[in-house]
Motif scaffolding. Structure first.
Motif, short mmCIF file in Angstrom:
data_model
loop_
_atom_site.label_atom_id
_atom_site.label_comp_id
_atom_site.label_asym_id
_atom_site.label_seq_id
_atom_site.Cartn_x
_atom_site.Cartn_y
_atom_site.Cartn_z
N VAL A 58 4.04 9.06 -3.96
CA VAL A 58 2.68 8.81 -4.45
C VAL A 58 1.69 9.28 -3.40
N ALA A 59 0.75 10.12 -3.81
CA ALA A 59 -0.27 10.64 -2.89
C ALA A 59 -1.64 10.46 -3.50
N GLY A 60 -2.60 10.14 -2.65
CA GLY A 60 -3.97 9.98 -3.10
C GLY A 60 -4.79 9.29 -2.03
N PRO A 61 -6.11 9.38 -2.12
CA PRO A 61 -6.97 8.78 -1.09
C PRO A 61 -7.34 7.34 -1.41
N GLY A 62 -7.61 6.58 -0.37
CA GLY A 62 -8.26 5.29 -0.52
C GLY A 62 -7.38 4.15 -1.00
N ALA A 63 -8.03 3.00 -1.19
CA ALA A 63 -7.34 1.77 -1.55
C ALA A 63 -6.68 1.86 -2.91
N ALA A 64 -7.25 2.63 -3.84
CA ALA A 64 -6.67 2.72 -5.17
C ALA A 64 -5.26 3.31 -5.12
N ALA A 65 -5.07 4.38 -4.38
CA ALA A 65 -3.75 5.01 -4.28
C ALA A 65 -2.75 4.10 -3.57
N ALA A 174 -16.32 4.61 -6.01
CA ALA A 174 -15.30 4.83 -7.04
C ALA A 174 -13.90 4.43 -6.60
N ALA A 175 -13.53 4.73 -5.36
CA ALA A 175 -12.15 4.51 -4.93
C ALA A 175 -11.75 3.04 -4.94
N SER A 176 -12.68 2.13 -4.73
CA SER A 176 -12.35 0.72 -4.66
C SER A 176 -12.93 -0.09 -5.82
N ALA A 177 -13.58 0.56 -6.78
CA ALA A 177 -14.14 -0.16 -7.91
C ALA A 177 -13.03 -0.73 -8.79
N PRO A 178 -13.23 -1.93 -9.37
CA PRO A 178 -12.15 -2.59 -10.12
C PRO A 178 -11.58 -1.78 -11.27
N GLY A 179 -12.43 -1.08 -12.03
CA GLY A 179 -11.92 -0.34 -13.18
C GLY A 179 -11.08 0.86 -12.81
N VAL A 180 -11.27 1.40 -11.62
CA VAL A 180 -10.57 2.62 -11.22
C VAL A 180 -9.06 2.38 -11.11
N LEU A 181 -8.66 1.23 -10.60
CA LEU A 181 -7.23 0.95 -10.44
C LEU A 181 -6.49 1.11 -11.76
N TRP A 182 -7.01 0.51 -12.83
CA TRP A 182 -6.32 0.57 -14.11
C TRP A 182 -6.38 1.95 -14.73
N ALA A 183 -7.44 2.70 -14.45
CA ALA A 183 -7.52 4.06 -14.96
C ALA A 183 -6.47 4.96 -14.33
N LEU A 184 -6.17 4.74 -13.06
CA LEU A 184 -5.16 5.53 -12.37
C LEU A 184 -3.75 5.02 -12.64
N LEU A 185 -3.60 3.71 -12.71
CA LEU A 185 -2.27 3.11 -12.82
C LEU A 185 -1.66 3.25 -14.21
N ALA A 260 -7.72 -5.89 0.38
CA ALA A 260 -8.36 -4.57 0.43
C ALA A 260 -9.72 -4.60 -0.27
N ALA A 261 -9.80 -5.29 -1.40
CA ALA A 261 -11.07 -5.37 -2.14
C ALA A 261 -12.11 -6.15 -1.35
#
Length: 376
Positions: A58-65, A174-185, A260-261
């Motif tokens: 798994v690769a990506g920037p920030g807390a979301a990855a 964007a990287a740490s916003a709550p909705g972003v996690l579910w959009a990526l996951l 992290a949040a």
């Protein structure tokens, strides 16, 4: 200082929410549904896997990855190792980050790229490197970005990220916003369910979305603090150092996500550890100056001149502990023996993904309220 009056004023909360954090937390369920639809439209459901991958990278920037890799690794268990590729670079900027595949990566491995940006040259180069090695590549990122073009050139699978219009105006959050996690996951859950690494069928994801909707109702800005678990926890942590203890398989990544949040959204430190190891790891901390009763002279201080001392508060996130064994009672005894208050969150019954979603959603709302009420 936390402005507790702001928490019970929905209009003021909305005005303070310049980064769209509350909207992202409230729309998490809708984001799951949209992301699942994007995965289906991209052809994930029609894939015919030729066996399971040897390893998932798994690769990506920030807390979301980081959180995506943590969650996928927890849900996959021992079926296949999930390894996060940490970036290198001189700054946390899209153009400065680079990722490298391990030397052993080959055609039997799977590379997952997750980013709310999509302009990172390092991720495009990583996709090309994986293609030369014969490694399958799947990416979730905003549409019409350089990464999408790189995936097309390297014959990888690209899933457009489920984004909201207001997020285009807040790229730094964007990287740490709550909705972003579910959009990526979510698309990656659909993918790994398809190849047999975990169980996340369509009906399970719909239950996850429903649970996230329920938490949005229970923790939304319109509900007063006394009946809102996220606002209540935010006020309890107002002048405290959160010591986050987790118990149960799903609670571990939820606790790490919470820490992290707190750091990225609210600018607050937090310590996290899993029970029962947390009892030994944090025993000296609770017995020291961080304990609420550590300074007997604190009552007589001039609080108009001095900021209040920072004391620890235990936050216990619990899921169903393995084998029915629980260290929760010992944890409570340790905290209270050092005059350290304790807050507890335990999800309602449901599948592993549902309970995990509830813990993440409540703590995401808590971090957002702390950020807004403290002016972060």
């Amino acid at each position: 200082m936390l402005d507790e009056s702001l928490l019970d004023t929905p209009e003021a909360l909305s005005e303070a929410d310049r980064r769209g954090l509350l909207r992202g937390a409230a729309e998490a369920g809708a984001r799951v549904r949209t992301a699942a639809r994007h995965a289906a439209e991209a052809g994930v459901a029609g894939l015919e896997p030729d066996g399971r991958p040897r390893a998932v990278l798994v690769a990506g920037p920030g807390a979301a990855a980081v959180c995506v890799a943590d969650l996928l690794g927890t849900l996959a268990g021992s079926v296949s190792p999930v390894i996060r590729l940490a970036p290198t670079g001189v700054a946390p900027a899209a153009g400065a980050l680079r990722w490298e595949l391990p030397g052993w990566t080959g055609s039997v491995d799977l590379l997952l790229i997750t980013t709310p940006d999509g302009t990172e040259p390092g991720l495009s180069l990583l996709a090309e490197q994986a293609y030369r090695r014969g490694c399958t590549v799947v990416a979730v990122a905003p549409a019409d970005t350089p990464l999408a073009e790189a995936l097309e050139a390297s014959h990888g699978l690209f899933v457009p990220m489920a984004t909201a219009p207001y997020e285009l105006d807040t790229p730094l959050a964007a990287a740490s916003a709550p909705g972003v996690l579910w959009a990526l996951l979510t698309p990656l859950l659909v993918l790994l369910d398809r190849i047999g690494l975990l169980e996340a069928p369509a009906e399970t994801l719909e239950k996850v979305a429903d649970r996230l909707d329920q938490i949005a109702e229970r923790c939304g800005p319109a509900l007063a603090t006394y009946s809102n678990p996220a606002k209540t926890l935010a006020t309890e942590l107002a002048d405290a150092l959160p010591v986050i203890w987790t118990e149960g398989t799903s609670a571990g990544p939820a606790g790490r996500r919470f820490a992290a949040a707190l750091a990225e959204l609210a600018g607050r430190p937090g310590l996290v550890s899993e029970l029962p190891e947390a009892l030994a790891a944090h025993s000296a901390l609770l017995a020291g100056r961080m304990a609420a009763g550590a300074d007997p002279d604190d009552f007589f201080r001039d609080r108009l001149e001095e900021a209040p001392a920072l004391h620890a508060r235990v936050v216990l996130l619990r899921d169903r502990p393995g084998g029915g064994l629980s260290a929760a009672s010992t944890a409570r005894e340790l905290a209270l023996s050092h005059d350290t208050p304790i807050s507890e969150l335990e999800p309602e019954d449901g599948g592993e993904l549902e309970t995990l979603a509830e813990l993440i959603a409540v703590t995401d709302f808590t971090a957002v309220y702390l950020a807004l009420a403290s002016g972060a």
